[in-house]
Design a protein around this motif. Structure first.
Motif, PDB file in Angstrom:
ATOM      1  N   ARG A 263       0.837  -1.209   0.000  1.00 20.39           N
ATOM      2  CA  ARG A 263       0.000   0.000   0.000  1.00 20.39           C
ATOM      3  C   ARG A 263       0.871   1.257   0.000  1.00 20.39           C
ATOM      4  O   ARG A 263       0.513   2.275  -0.602  1.00 20.39           O
ATOM      5  N   ARG A 266       1.952   1.878  -3.553  1.00 21.14           N
ATOM      6  CA  ARG A 266       0.847   2.426  -4.354  1.00 21.14           C
ATOM      7  C   ARG A 266       0.562   3.866  -3.955  1.00 21.14           C
ATOM      8  O   ARG A 266       0.320   4.735  -4.792  1.00 21.14           O
ATOM      9  N   ALA A 267       0.592   4.133  -2.651  1.00 21.60           N
ATOM     10  CA  ALA A 267       0.304   5.498  -2.169  1.00 21.60           C
ATOM     11  C   ALA A 267       1.355   6.491  -2.672  1.00 21.60           C
ATOM     12  O   ALA A 267       1.029   7.644  -2.979  1.00 21.60           O
ATOM     13  N   ASP A 278      -8.094   8.425  -4.315  1.00 21.91           N
ATOM     14  CA  ASP A 278      -7.337   7.163  -4.384  1.00 21.91           C
ATOM     15  C   ASP A 278      -6.573   6.940  -3.071  1.00 21.91           C
ATOM     16  O   ASP A 278      -6.530   5.835  -2.537  1.00 21.91           O
ATOM     17  N   ASP A 281      -8.818   5.782  -0.236  1.00 24.69           N
ATOM     18  CA  ASP A 281      -9.142   4.346  -0.263  1.00 24.69           C
ATOM     19  C   ASP A 281      -8.003   3.527   0.350  1.00 24.69           C
ATOM     20  O   ASP A 281      -8.246   2.541   1.059  1.00 24.69           O
ATOM     21  N   ILE A 282      -6.773   3.944   0.084  1.00 23.16           N
ATOM     22  CA  ILE A 282      -5.621   3.191   0.619  1.00 23.16           C
ATOM     23  C   ILE A 282      -5.562   3.340   2.148  1.00 23.16           C
ATOM     24  O   ILE A 282      -5.282   2.379   2.866  1.00 23.16           O
ATOM     25  N   SER A 286      -5.788   0.321   4.887  1.00 26.86           N
ATOM     26  CA  SER A 286      -4.775   0.150   5.935  1.00 26.86           C
ATOM     27  C   SER A 286      -5.451  -0.039   7.294  1.00 26.86           C
ATOM     28  O   SER A 286      -5.048  -0.905   8.091  1.00 26.86           O
TER      29      SER A 286
END
Ligand code: GLA
Length: 371
Positions: A263, A266-267, A278, A281-282, A286
Motif C-alpha cells: 500500500r 501504491r500510495a 485514491d 481508499d488506501i 490500511s
C-alpha cells in the motif's frame, strides 16, 4: 510560555540557555512495518516540543515538564518524567560526549503526549539538539537519528523501528517522506500536491501503547514471520500462499506487514500522479488491515474512523502504534470542519481534532547545531 521562560521562572535567571525544537510526525501510510525493514510514507507536522537547557547550579539534573519537577543524579530510566530527557543525555554520553554537565532542563510542547504522533522521539531529538548546542557541537542529521534510536531502543528498551526518528528529523515543509526503514534513510521527498485535500487528526483519551506488551508482541511476531518465509525485510516479494500457510496469528500478521508495504508503494504513486480519493481508499484499507489482521485497533478507534468516513472523509485510519491514540482522516477542505466535529463527538471525553500540515523537521528547525 516558552521553555526558556519556564526554566528561568522555575529556577531563577542566570547562565546561557540553549534550546532545541522538534516536531511530531504523522504516518500517512505504512504502520507497523518499520521494525520489519519496510517502507513508510510519513511527514513531520506543525506541532512541536521545545527543550531548553543550561548548566545547573546544583550538581544534579533538574527537570520541569507538564507542571512537574524532578531532580535526578543518574541518567538511566527510573520511571519518572525525566526518563526521556535523560535518556537522550545518556545516549550522547554513549556516543562519546562525556562532558555533558549537570543541567537545568525545561520542556514545553504543543504536541500531545501518547497520541501516536511520536512525542517520545520529538522530546528525545529536541533534548539532543539543546544539549549539543550547550556543549558547542555540530552534528549531521543522521547522527541525531542514530542517537535518538539508541535512546529509544537501548536505554528506554523499546524495540521500535526508525520511522519516528527519521520523520521528526528529516521532514520538510510541504513534503511527505518516503522512508526506507531497512537502510534507515529517506528514499524520496514527495510534495503534497492537493491544495483542497487536508489531513485531520483526532486524538482520543485512550493513551496509545508506547512500547507496551502489545507492541513488543507484534515486533516479535513480525520477526517470526520474516524468519518463517525466509525474507530479510517487508520490502521483499513473498508468495501469499506461503503467508497463508503460517500458523495463526502469524498468517494474519504476515498479511498485514506485506500488504501494508505494498500500500505504501501504491500510495507513493498516487501522491505523485493520482487523486486524493485514491489515497483515501488506501488509508481505509490500511485501517481494515490494522484492525483485522494486525489487531491493534480498539472499538473507540474504529468508531472514530467510521464517524470520519460517515461525515465525508475520503479515508481514515488509526495512526501510530494503536491500542489507543489517534485517528487520521483525509478529506476535502470543505468537509474538514464537519469531519473533525464528527470524529471529536465519536471520541467522547478528551477527544480533540485539528488539521495537520507537513512541516519542517528538526534538522531544518535547528540549523547550526544540525548540519
Ligand atoms: C510507534 C513506534 C514506531 C512504529 C509505529 C507503528 O510509533 O515508535 O517505530 O513502529 O509505532 O508504525
Amino acid at each position: 510560555m516558552d521553555a526558556a521562560a519556564l526554566l528561568e521562572r522555575t529556577w531563577g535567571g542566570g547562565g546561557e540557555i540553549f534550546s532545541g525544537t522538534s516536531p511530531g510526525r504523522v504516518t500517512l501510510i505504512g504502520e507497523h512495518v518499520d521494525y520489519a525493514g519496510g517502507l513508510v510514507l510519513a511527514a513531520a507536522i506543525d506541532s512541536f516540543v521545545t527543550v531548553s537547557v543550561r548548566r545547573s547550579a546544583a550538581s544534579t539534573f533538574r527537570i520541569v515538564s507538564s507542571g512537574r519537577t524532578v531532580e535526578r543524579a543518574e541518567t538511566m530510566p527510573c520511571g519518572d518524567i525525566g526518563d526521556r530527557i535523560l535518556g537522550a543525555v545518556e545516549a550522547l554520553r554513549r556516543a562519546g560526549h562525556w562532558t555533558v554537565p549537570a543541567l537545568d532542563i525545561a520542556v514545553e510542547a504543543s504536541l500531545p503526549e501518547s497520541a501516536g504522533l511520536a512525542s517520545s522521539a520529538a522530546v528525545t531529538c529536541a533534548t539532543l539538539i539543546a544539549v549539543l548546542g550547550l556543549i558547542g557541537a555540530s552534528v549531521a542529521a543522521s547522527e541525531i537519528v542514530e542517537w535518538a534510536l539508541v535512546a529509544e531502543r537501548d536505554i528506554a528498551g523499546i524495540p521500535c523501528g526508525p520511522l519516528d526518528q527519521l520523520s521528526v528529523v528529516f521532514g520538510r515543509s510541504g513534503d511527505v517522506l518516503l522512508l526506507n526503514c531497512l537502510s534507515i534513510e529517506v528514499d524520496a521527498r514527495i510534495p503534497w500536491r492537493w491544495d483542497d485535500a487536508v489531513l485531520v487528526v483526532c486524538s482520543t483519551a485512550e493513551r496509545h501503547d508506547n512500547g507496551g506488551d502489545g507492541y513488543r508482541q507484534r515486533v516479535e511476531e513480525a520477526g517470526e514471520v520474516l524468519a518463517a518465509v525466509g525474507a530479510m525485510s517487508a520490502q521483499e516479494t513473498v508468495d501469499p500462499a506461503a503467508l497463508a500457510a503460517l500458523p495463526p496469528p502469524l498468517d494474519r500478521r504476515g498479511r498485514h506487514v506485506f500488504t501494508e508495504t505494498n500500500r505504501v508503494q501504491r500510495a507513493a504513486e498516487v501522491l505523485r500522479s493520482g487523486t486524493a480519493a485514491d489515497l483515501g481508499d488506501i488509508l481505509s484499507a490500511s485501517h481494515a488491515s490494522l484492525r483485522d489482521d494486525y489487531e491493534v485497533s480498539t472499538p473507540l478507534l474504529d468508531a472514530v474512523v467510521a464517524a470520519a468516513t460517515d461525515a465525508g472523509a475520503l479515508g481514515a485510519r488509526l495512526v501510530g502504534a494503536g491500542f489507543g491514540g489517534s485517528v487520521l482522516a483525509l478529506c476535502s477542505e470543505a468537509d474538514a470542519d464537519a469531519v473533525g466535529a464528527a470524529m471529536t463527538a465519536a471520541a467522547g471525553d478528551g477527544g480533540v481534532a485539528w488539521q495537520l500540515r507537513p512541516d519542517a523537521g528538526a534538522a531544518w528547525m535547528n540549523p547550526g547545531t544540525v548540519v
